[in-house]
Motif scaffolding. Structure first.
Motif, mmCIF file in Angstrom:
data_model
loop_
_atom_site.group_PDB
_atom_site.id
_atom_site.type_symbol
_atom_site.label_atom_id
_atom_site.label_comp_id
_atom_site.label_asym_id
_atom_site.label_seq_id
_atom_site.Cartn_x
_atom_site.Cartn_y
_atom_site.Cartn_z
ATOM 1 N N MET A 1 3.043 -4.294 -9.163
ATOM 2 C CA MET A 1 3.617 -3.407 -8.272
ATOM 3 C C MET A 1 4.085 -3.812 -7.058
ATOM 4 O O MET A 1 3.670 -4.980 -6.727
ATOM 5 N N PHE A 4 6.133 -1.772 -1.386
ATOM 6 C CA PHE A 4 7.068 -0.381 -0.904
ATOM 7 C C PHE A 4 7.716 -0.276 0.364
ATOM 8 O O PHE A 4 6.924 -0.789 1.240
ATOM 9 N N ASP A 9 11.882 3.803 -0.785
ATOM 10 C CA ASP A 9 10.832 3.746 -1.989
ATOM 11 C C ASP A 9 10.076 5.153 -1.855
ATOM 12 O O ASP A 9 8.986 5.232 -2.487
ATOM 13 N N ALA A 12 8.646 6.972 -5.146
ATOM 14 C CA ALA A 12 7.783 6.391 -5.801
ATOM 15 C C ALA A 12 6.610 5.788 -5.133
ATOM 16 O O ALA A 12 5.462 6.124 -5.839
ATOM 17 N N VAL A 16 2.532 7.220 -6.463
ATOM 18 C CA VAL A 16 1.635 6.222 -6.615
ATOM 19 C C VAL A 16 0.232 6.695 -5.578
ATOM 20 O O VAL A 16 -0.853 6.548 -6.138
ATOM 21 N N THR A 22 -5.818 5.479 -5.344
ATOM 22 C CA THR A 22 -5.471 4.022 -5.072
ATOM 23 C C THR A 22 -5.530 3.864 -3.625
ATOM 24 O O THR A 22 -5.537 4.291 -2.552
ATOM 25 N N GLU A 44 4.528 -10.107 -1.225
ATOM 26 C CA GLU A 44 5.191 -9.738 -2.684
ATOM 27 C C GLU A 44 4.360 -10.182 -3.718
ATOM 28 O O GLU A 44 4.252 -9.656 -4.769
ATOM 29 N N ALA A 47 0.949 -8.786 -4.237
ATOM 30 C CA ALA A 47 1.018 -7.256 -4.640
ATOM 31 C C ALA A 47 1.301 -7.483 -6.343
ATOM 32 O O ALA A 47 0.487 -6.558 -6.790
ATOM 33 N N PRO A 51 -1.759 -5.197 -8.746
ATOM 34 C CA PRO A 51 -1.067 -4.145 -9.422
ATOM 35 C C PRO A 51 -1.824 -2.496 -9.117
ATOM 36 O O PRO A 51 -0.969 -1.469 -9.021
ATOM 37 N N GLU A 52 -3.009 -2.775 -9.030
ATOM 38 C CA GLU A 52 -3.889 -1.359 -8.762
ATOM 39 C C GLU A 52 -3.796 -0.971 -7.540
ATOM 40 O O GLU A 52 -4.381 -0.101 -7.171
ATOM 41 N N CYS A 54 -1.684 -0.227 -3.709
ATOM 42 C CA CYS A 54 -0.448 0.180 -3.290
ATOM 43 C C CYS A 54 -0.179 -0.724 -1.911
ATOM 44 O O CYS A 54 -0.903 -0.250 -0.929
#
Length: 128
Positions: A1, A4, A9, A12, A16, A22, A44, A47, A51-52, A54
Motif C-alpha cells: 500500500m 497516502f 488520495d 482512497a 482504507v 486498519t 514509502e 509502507a 500493506p496491512e 495505512c
C-alpha cells in the motif's frame, strides 16, 4: 500500500480507514523540511513491506487545524493509532529520530503494548 497524501488520495484513504480494523501510521512533517523529505522516501519502502497498515503523510502547515491543541516541534513526529482507539488516543504520538528502523520496531505490537497516549483526532479528520 502506498503512503497516502490526504489531499490527493482523499477517497482512497477514506476507503482504507473505513473498514474499522486498519492501524493508522501517520507521519506529521513539513514539505520545507529536508529531513522530512528524506524520511518520506524510506517511509514509502516501509509502507510496501506492511500493506496491512495505512501510512499517511500529513503536512502540518497544510493541515494545522487537524492537530487540535498539539504542537509539532520536531520532525518527524509520528502517530500510531489502532482503529479501536477512541478519538484523541493513540498507541504512540511523538517525535522520533529519522531512522526508519525505529518505526519498524515500533510497529511490533509487543513494543507499543496496550498503553495509550493523548493525540490529535487525526483519523476523524482523514475520514471527514
Amino acid at each position: 500500500m502506498p503512503v497516502f497524501d490526504p489531499v490527493t488520495d482523499r477517497s482512497a484513504l477514506a476507503a482504507v480507514l473505513a473498514d474499522g480494523k486498519t492501524r493508522l501510521v501517520a507521519c506529521l512533517c513539513a514539505a520545507w523540511c529536508g529531513t522530512c523529505r528524506e524520511y518520506a522516501q524510506t517511509l514509502e519502502a516501509l509502507a510496501a513491506r506492511y500493506p496491512e497498515l495505512c501510512f499517511v503523510w500529513v503536512d502540518i502547515e497544510t493541515h494545522a487545524d487537524w492537530l487540535d491543541d498539539h504542537d509539532i516541534e520536531n520532525f518527524p513526529t509520528l502517530l500510531v493509532q489502532d482503529a479501536s482507539q477512541s478519538a484523541g488516543q493513540a498507541r504512540f504520538f511523538g517525535p522520533v529520530l529519522p531512522a526508519i528502523g525505529i518505526l519498524e520496531r515500533m510497529l511490533d505490537a509487543r513494543v507499543l503494548g496496550d498503553a495509550t497516549v493523548a493525540a490529535p483526532a487525526l483519523r476523524e479528520h482523514l475520514l471527514g
